[in-house]
Design a protein around this motif. Structure first.
Motif, mmCIF file in Angstrom:
data_model
loop_
_atom_site.group_PDB
_atom_site.id
_atom_site.type_symbol
_atom_site.label_atom_id
_atom_site.label_comp_id
_atom_site.label_asym_id
_atom_site.label_seq_id
_atom_site.Cartn_x
_atom_site.Cartn_y
_atom_site.Cartn_z
ATOM 1 N N THR A 95 0.772 -1.242 0.000
ATOM 2 C CA THR A 95 0.000 0.000 0.000
ATOM 3 C C THR A 95 0.806 1.296 0.000
ATOM 4 N N GLN A 96 2.112 1.276 0.197
ATOM 5 C CA GLN A 96 2.816 2.534 0.432
ATOM 6 C C GLN A 96 2.754 3.470 -0.767
ATOM 7 N N SER A 97 2.854 4.762 -0.481
ATOM 8 C CA SER A 97 2.832 5.781 -1.525
ATOM 9 C C SER A 97 4.259 6.168 -1.883
ATOM 10 N N CYS A 114 -4.170 5.197 -11.968
ATOM 11 C CA CYS A 114 -3.134 5.559 -12.940
ATOM 12 C C CYS A 114 -2.028 4.515 -13.072
ATOM 13 N N ALA A 115 -2.054 3.503 -12.200
ATOM 14 C CA ALA A 115 -1.027 2.458 -12.194
ATOM 15 C C ALA A 115 0.361 3.033 -11.943
ATOM 16 N N LEU A 116 0.427 4.039 -11.061
ATOM 17 C CA LEU A 116 1.729 4.589 -10.673
ATOM 18 C C LEU A 116 1.677 5.109 -9.244
ATOM 19 N N LYS A 117 2.828 5.167 -8.605
ATOM 20 C CA LYS A 117 2.928 5.712 -7.255
ATOM 21 C C LYS A 117 2.903 7.232 -7.301
ATOM 22 N N ASP A 126 0.948 12.651 -10.951
ATOM 23 C CA ASP A 126 2.161 11.912 -10.617
ATOM 24 C C ASP A 126 2.991 12.681 -9.586
ATOM 25 N N PRO A 127 4.139 12.153 -9.156
ATOM 26 C CA PRO A 127 4.939 12.859 -8.146
ATOM 27 C C PRO A 127 5.399 14.249 -8.560
ATOM 28 N N ASN A 473 0.103 -2.110 -5.182
ATOM 29 C CA ASN A 473 -1.194 -1.534 -5.550
ATOM 30 C C ASN A 473 -1.234 -1.049 -7.001
ATOM 31 N N THR A 474 -0.092 -0.653 -7.543
ATOM 32 C CA THR A 474 -0.061 -0.223 -8.940
ATOM 33 C C THR A 474 -0.343 -1.382 -9.903
ATOM 34 N N ASP A 475 -0.045 -2.609 -9.474
ATOM 35 C CA ASP A 475 -0.301 -3.773 -10.335
ATOM 36 C C ASP A 475 -1.783 -3.915 -10.681
#
Length: 506
Positions: A95-97, A114-117, A126-127, A473-475
């Motif tokens: 779960t981490q961001s 979005c399938a990304l952290k 995004d970041p 979670n991105t998976d």
């Protein structure tokens, strides 16, 4: 010489014939491949994804709910009893961001969509704070129908991360505009059910909580949106005759906890889900396409923030009922997959506490929770409306609010003193009331915030086996994109190209 020329002519003829046949084969392969890929893409376009998020629901909460019903309804739920989700367990999700071991709902939902952290607070960005294309938007680009069904404000972090792009989750006025189509891609959501009508009403009205004077509710009614905000309107809505786009918002703020919900005023999560599936299913059959639907059991998390074990377990039970509705839909629509996962765990729930050094009894008291009739939030609100000062509040607590709403008849002088004058402490009154119930039930909590544990992953239907095991979670966003044949990068590119020409993501 003539024989040599005739021989050469035959060779050229044979060579031309070979090239001609090869060319025809090449063309047939290309055409056949295009047809195959087109058919494959069309087949994926007709698939359905039902993505369920149980906000703040960790593995201990699943154990807690199952154990509670086994203890309080032993005849119906013996030791071998399984909750609906128990039967669908396939693995777990990390779960981490990008900014923290412990994620918030915005970053957690952005990982799914979005399938990304991304960082805590990020909604569809995004970041680097650039918009990222979501699976909902990519599904819409494929001609699919889309929907959001939640018990929070529809502009809250999880639904927003699938349908909007803002750098901070508190920009709910802007999120509401984007959900109506006021951004680069235009309208992407066909159906919205939940709470949060106040962010669609002007701030100069008593019910409005926007940052400006816009009346989005009236504006979009005039522009063709079908809207409803009452239980009666919901009940009379016929799925086969429903007009899209459709928005049903049944509370100004979040919808009620299941424990507090008045069925005459608000539909339950499983009822909204059933109607949404009927509507999207009928629309998809008519258009020969599929749909993407997000469902969130939003208030499981909020009850855990208050360490309120009763509100928590009743919202979990309602989520389980919703899972049964979805599972029945999947059974009758084999081209569908459902995924159920949490964005994070909230509260650090434990069953059984050891308050001292002596060897504990390892026991908890579910009957304490069974006596509770209202959430700690509702009790706190009721107490705030009591007039007459400390004396009146004390009487209300002792004679009605605590015994009738929370089942507590043994409140201590210290507890009463805090409740009538909560300013003396540094915690919210709802949290304090939740802890009062928890202590008596011997239910423990480690925090009133989120935790960084892995959460359970559940799946059912077409290709669900692919989700077995432990996944980031991105998976899950990657799985949805592959399952539906989506092109997330193209949506991201389109969003960011338009930014260069002056569009702001807020």
């Amino acid at each position: 010489m003539r024989s040599e020329l005739r021989s050469l002519g035959k060779k050229k003829y044979r060579l031309i014939l070979v090239y001609l046949i090869a060319g025809l084969l090449f063309v047939s392969i290309i055409v056949g491949s295009s047809t195959w890929y087109g058919q494959r893409a069309q087949a994926k376009r007709k698939r359905n994804v039902i993505f369920m998020v149980s906000d703040g629901f960790g593995p201990a909460s699943e154990t807690y709910a199952r154990t509670y019903f086994q203890a309080t309804q032993a005849l119906e739920h013996p030791y071998g009893y399984q909750l609906p989700l128990d039967k669908l367990l396939v693995g777990s999700s990390r779960t981490q961001s990008s900014s923290s071991l412990v994620t918030d709902s915005a970053a957690g939902a952005t990982a799914f969509s979005c399938a990304l952290k991304s960082y805590n607070g990020a909604v569809g960005v995004d970041p680097d704070q650039k918009p990222c294309g979501t699976v909902l938007e990519a599904a819409k680009a494929r001609g699919m129908n889309t929907g959001l069904v939640v018990t929070s404000r529809i502009t809250h972090a999880t639904p927003a991360a699938f349908s909007a792009h803002v750098t901070g989750r508190d920009s709910e006025s802007r999120i509401a505009e984007q959900q109506m189509g006021e951004y680069a891609l235009g309208r992407q959501v066909d159906l919205l059910f939940g709470g949060g009508k106040c962010f669609f009403l002007p701030n100069e009205t008593n019910d409005g909580c926007r940052l400006d004077g816009r009346d989005l509710w009236s504006q979009y009614q005039e522009e063709g949106w079908a809207t409803l905000d009452t239980r009666e309107g919901f009940d009379t809505l016929e799925p086969t005759g429903a007009s899209l786009p459709l928005m049903g918002l049944f509370a100004l703020d979040h919808m009620s906890y299941e424990l507090d919900r008045d069925p005459k005023e608000q539909p339950a999560l499983h009822e909204m889900t059933h109607k949404a599936l009927e509507i999207l299913g009928a629309e998809s059959r008519q258009e020969e396409t599929g749909f993407f639907l997000l469902i969130e059991g939003s208030r499981i998390d909020m009850a855990a923030h208050d360490n309120d074990p009763a509100a928590h377990v009743h919202d979990i039970a309602e989520y389980q009922r919703t899972v049964e509705v979805v599972k029945a839909f999947v059974d009758s629509h084999p081209e569908t997959v459902m995924i159920s996962v949490s964005d994070h765990e909230t509260g650090g729930l434990t069953l059984g506490m050891q308050p001292g050094k002596e060897y504990p009894e390892y026991i908890w008291y579910p009957e304490v929770i069974q006596r509770v009739q209202n959430s700690s939030w509702a009790v706190g609100q009721a107490l705030s409306r009591v007039d007459g000062g400390v004396k009146a509040k004390r009487a209300a607590l002792i004679h009605s609010l605590l015994p009738e709403s929370l089942g507590i008849s043994d409140a201590t002088d210290e507890e009463i003193a805090f409740l009538v004058d909560p300013e003396q402490g540094d915690i919210d009154i709802e949290f304090y009331l939740g802890r009062m119930v928890s202590r008596r039930a011997n239910v423990g909590w480690t925090t009133h915030g989120h935790t960084g544990v892995d959460v359970n992953l559940y799946a059912y239907g077409m290709e669900a086996e692919a989700l077995r095991g432990n996944h980031d979670n991105t998976d899950l966003g990657i799985f949805v994109s592959r399952f539906l044949g989506l092109d997330l990068p193209s949506i991201t590119d389109k969003l960011n190209q338009i930014i260069l020409y002056g569009w702001s993501h807020g």
